[in-house]
Design a protein around this motif. Structure first.
Motif: not given
Length: 86
Positions: A8, A10, A20, A40, A68
């Protein structure tokens, strides 16, 4: 030895989607089995192969963001064919 990895990414910034999307696209291009859901991304394969790809792609992904987090879970087995029984 086969492994299953849940990732995951972020990014802690307003414009988070491009980082992403690029991370997932690069994982897809790796030739590994890659599955995604809204929370995910899962990567499956031989330990050495998966870790070599992740070593490179995690560094690239983190360099693409100002700040991040990256959450990683590793399971020692290939769970790519898992189906819930409920």
């Amino acid at each position: 030895m086969n492994i299953s990895v849940e990732l995951t990414l972020t990014p802690l910034q307003d414009d988070f989607e491009p980082a992403i999307i690029q991370f997932i696209k690069r994982l897809r291009e790796s030739g590994l089995t890659v599955l995604e859901n809204p929370l995910s991304t899962q990567v499956y394969g031989d330990y050495d192969t998966v870790m070599k790809v992740l070593h490179k792609e995690i560094k690239t992904a983190l360099e693409a963001v100002e700040r991040g987090l990256l959450y990683i879970k590793i399971v020692k087995s290939d769970r790519s064919d898992y189906e819930p029984h409920f």
